[in-house]
Motif scaffolding. Structure first.
Motif, mmCIF file in Angstrom:
data_model
loop_
_atom_site.group_PDB
_atom_site.id
_atom_site.type_symbol
_atom_site.label_atom_id
_atom_site.label_comp_id
_atom_site.label_asym_id
_atom_site.label_seq_id
_atom_site.Cartn_x
_atom_site.Cartn_y
_atom_site.Cartn_z
ATOM 1 N N ILE A 215 -5.637 3.505 -32.051
ATOM 2 C CA ILE A 215 -6.779 4.357 -32.617
ATOM 3 C C ILE A 215 -6.774 4.586 -33.924
ATOM 4 O O ILE A 215 -7.932 4.575 -34.893
ATOM 5 C CB ILE A 215 -6.404 5.827 -31.734
ATOM 6 C CG1 ILE A 215 -6.285 5.498 -30.214
ATOM 7 C CG2 ILE A 215 -7.797 6.836 -32.122
ATOM 8 C CD1 ILE A 215 -7.760 4.930 -29.745
ATOM 9 N N SER A 216 -5.507 4.831 -34.438
ATOM 10 C CA SER A 216 -5.644 4.867 -35.795
ATOM 11 C C SER A 216 -5.911 3.837 -36.712
ATOM 12 O O SER A 216 -6.823 3.738 -37.859
ATOM 13 C CB SER A 216 -4.099 5.162 -36.502
ATOM 14 O OG SER A 216 -4.013 5.519 -37.763
ATOM 15 N N SER A 219 -9.802 3.693 -36.563
ATOM 16 C CA SER A 219 -10.267 4.542 -37.331
ATOM 17 C C SER A 219 -10.388 4.077 -38.776
ATOM 18 O O SER A 219 -11.131 4.158 -39.593
ATOM 19 C CB SER A 219 -9.658 6.134 -37.056
ATOM 20 O OG SER A 219 -9.658 6.242 -35.685
ATOM 21 N N HIS A 220 -9.438 3.480 -39.166
ATOM 22 C CA HIS A 220 -9.126 3.155 -40.552
ATOM 23 C C HIS A 220 -9.824 1.921 -40.981
ATOM 24 O O HIS A 220 -10.379 1.794 -42.229
ATOM 25 C CB HIS A 220 -7.609 2.770 -40.818
ATOM 26 C CG HIS A 220 -6.818 4.147 -41.358
ATOM 27 N ND1 HIS A 220 -5.860 4.674 -40.366
ATOM 28 C CD2 HIS A 220 -6.697 4.802 -42.575
ATOM 29 C CE1 HIS A 220 -5.377 5.820 -40.882
ATOM 30 N NE2 HIS A 220 -5.680 5.845 -42.228
ATOM 31 N N GLY A 224 -13.977 3.654 -36.046
ATOM 32 C CA GLY A 224 -14.061 4.881 -35.692
ATOM 33 C C GLY A 224 -15.036 5.799 -34.979
ATOM 34 O O GLY A 224 -15.306 6.211 -33.823
ATOM 35 N N SER A 225 -16.388 5.325 -35.551
ATOM 36 C CA SER A 225 -17.553 5.719 -35.011
ATOM 37 C C SER A 225 -18.015 5.055 -33.687
ATOM 38 O O SER A 225 -18.907 5.640 -33.182
ATOM 39 C CB SER A 225 -18.578 5.521 -36.326
ATOM 40 O OG SER A 225 -18.933 4.118 -36.323
ATOM 41 N N ARG A 232 -10.939 10.076 -31.719
ATOM 42 C CA ARG A 232 -11.444 9.695 -33.119
ATOM 43 C C ARG A 232 -10.126 10.338 -34.261
ATOM 44 O O ARG A 232 -10.127 11.539 -33.876
ATOM 45 C CB ARG A 232 -12.629 9.821 -33.836
ATOM 46 C CG ARG A 232 -13.782 8.906 -33.010
ATOM 47 C CD ARG A 232 -15.214 9.399 -33.705
ATOM 48 N NE ARG A 232 -15.271 9.362 -35.098
ATOM 49 C CZ ARG A 232 -16.356 9.209 -35.697
ATOM 50 N NH1 ARG A 232 -17.319 9.709 -35.115
ATOM 51 N NH2 ARG A 232 -16.304 8.970 -37.057
ATOM 52 N N THR A 233 -9.689 9.969 -35.025
ATOM 53 C CA THR A 233 -8.847 10.671 -35.942
ATOM 54 C C THR A 233 -9.227 10.383 -37.520
ATOM 55 O O THR A 233 -8.494 10.973 -38.232
ATOM 56 C CB THR A 233 -7.275 9.768 -36.042
ATOM 57 O OG1 THR A 233 -7.551 8.607 -36.470
ATOM 58 C CG2 THR A 233 -6.868 9.784 -34.438
ATOM 59 N N ASP A 234 -10.287 9.724 -37.698
ATOM 60 C CA ASP A 234 -10.806 9.673 -39.065
ATOM 61 C C ASP A 234 -11.532 11.041 -39.779
ATOM 62 O O ASP A 234 -11.139 11.037 -41.037
ATOM 63 C CB ASP A 234 -11.973 8.826 -39.225
ATOM 64 C CG ASP A 234 -12.991 8.878 -38.414
ATOM 65 O OD1 ASP A 234 -13.001 9.729 -37.629
ATOM 66 O OD2 ASP A 234 -13.977 8.319 -38.085
#
Length: 379
Positions: A215-216, A219-220, A224-225, A232-234
């Motif tokens: 997930i991270s 997102s990076h 993430g979108s 989401r973690t962003d």
């Protein structure tokens, strides 16, 4: 009389024996050769695949512990990188650096930009290095991460969450193993009740970091979108403001939602007050933090974030007196702002400040506590 047949002796030369060996049926030579070569190619392909996976896993682990630590713990490492970037951009090395370590209370309620020092070229630089769910051991770990990154604060502010002083639960239950770097393990394991459990969980996460941190990583890397908002973690770095402040998500919330938050906080914190005593684990962590700061020559002060009237009403008188006594035992300044704000609507749930509550607290905290403390050299 017939002569007996001659005795046949086996040939002794290797070449002769090879030519005289029994012959397989027609076509078998070709099939044997093809099968042997295919098996060899398959074996080499499997070994090559294993080698590639091993290199990818090893390479990712090296990257996580060196160039991209924010991939495994975004909240802290994006802040540390922002702090270093702000220092480099402004060239403000001559101004004293004050770092605040804390929980989500500080993350949302401690706004360095409203403390009154940004326009003072000789005043301190304040940075909010807080993390959601951060307790005493987390604060020790995050201070050591900061020091490893080469950003040694001139002054350190450390949040105390009073109910948690009675918490003595296993540390291995509150740390997410995938968020720990290799350098964090020797910092966390001594506080664990069952250190092997945390070590095993960390190794399992690092054997396949592509999955445990998926997930991270997504997102990076810009995906993430495409994920559901619950995953989401962003937002951990995209919604972060200057100086590390993360404001509460909404400017206003309906009364019903606030009541739900207060009820949830009650279920989480009221149990701490039953037979309230200072637990060995948080006390040990704070003593270790103070010892580290003394060794580095860093002045330390503790602080308590504001709590709503409802939240403060959960403290039994004996618990409140024991907490105040413990503040005196620490031997350093403790800025207790727990009763500074009496308006429930400035809190989302009784202890997390809304944006207007963060402004009110930060302005007063800078004026009445941090400013005088810095001018007195941290005494």
């Amino acid at each position: 009389m017939r002569r007996p047949p001659p005795v046949m002796t086996p040939p002794t030369h290797p070449l002769v024996r090879w030519f005289l060996r029994p012959q397989p049926p027609a076509g078998e030579w070709r099939l044997r050769g093809v099968g042997s070569r295919a098996r060899g190619r398959a074996k080499r392909a499997v070994l090559a695949g294993v080698a590639v996976v091993a290199v990818l896993v090893l390479g990712m682990n090296v990257v996580l512990d060196t160039a991209r630590p924010e991939w495994h713990d975004p909240e802290i490492w994006h802040r540390i990188k922002q702090l270093r970037g702000e220092t480099a951009a402004t060239g403000s090395h001559a101004r004293p650096l004050v770092v605040a370590l804390g929980s989500s209370r500080s993350q949302m309620g401690f706004n360095p930009a409203r403390m009154g020092f940004d326009d003072d070229p000789a005043g301190p630089r304040i940075y909010n290095l807080s993390q959601a769910g951060c307790g005493p051991v987390h604060e020790v770990v995050n201070l050591k991460r900061l020091l490893d990154a080469g950003a040694t604060p001139d002054y350190l502010l450390v949040e105390i969450l009073p109910p948690v002083l009675a918490g003595n639960g296993p540390v291995e239950k509150v740390f997410a193993p995938e968020k720990l770097g290799a350098a964090d393990l020797p910092r966390v394991l001594p506080y664990c009740e069952h250190p092997r459990d945390l070590l095993a969980a960390w190794l399992a996460a690092r054997v396949n970091p592509w999955y445990s941190l998926r997930i991270s990583l997504m997102s990076h890397w810009g995906a993430g979108s495409t994920m559901p908002w619950q995953w989401r973690t962003d937002f951990l770095w995209k919604q972060m403001k200057e100086h590390g402040w993360m404001p509460y998500f909404f400017t206003e919330i309906p009364p019903g939602q606030r009541k739900e938050g207060i009820d949830k906080a009650s279920g989480q914190y009221v149990p701490y007050f039953a037979d309230f005593r200072i637990a060995p684990l948080p006390d040990r962590a704070y003593r270790d933090l103070l010892a580290l700061c003394r060794a580095r020559g860093i002045p330390v002060a503790f602080y308590v974030m504001p709590e709503s009237p409802t939240f403060r009403g959960w403290y039994p008188p004996a618990a409140r007196e024991r907490i105040r006594s413990y503040y005196r035992e620490l031997g350093v300044p403790v800025f207790d702002a727990s009763d500074w704000i009496g308006d429930e609507t400035m809190f989302a749930d009784g202890h997390h400040l809304m944006r207007h509550g963060a402004t009110a607290f930060s302005e007063r905290f800078g004026r009445e506590c941090v400013g005088p403390w810095i001018r007195n050299g941290g005494r």
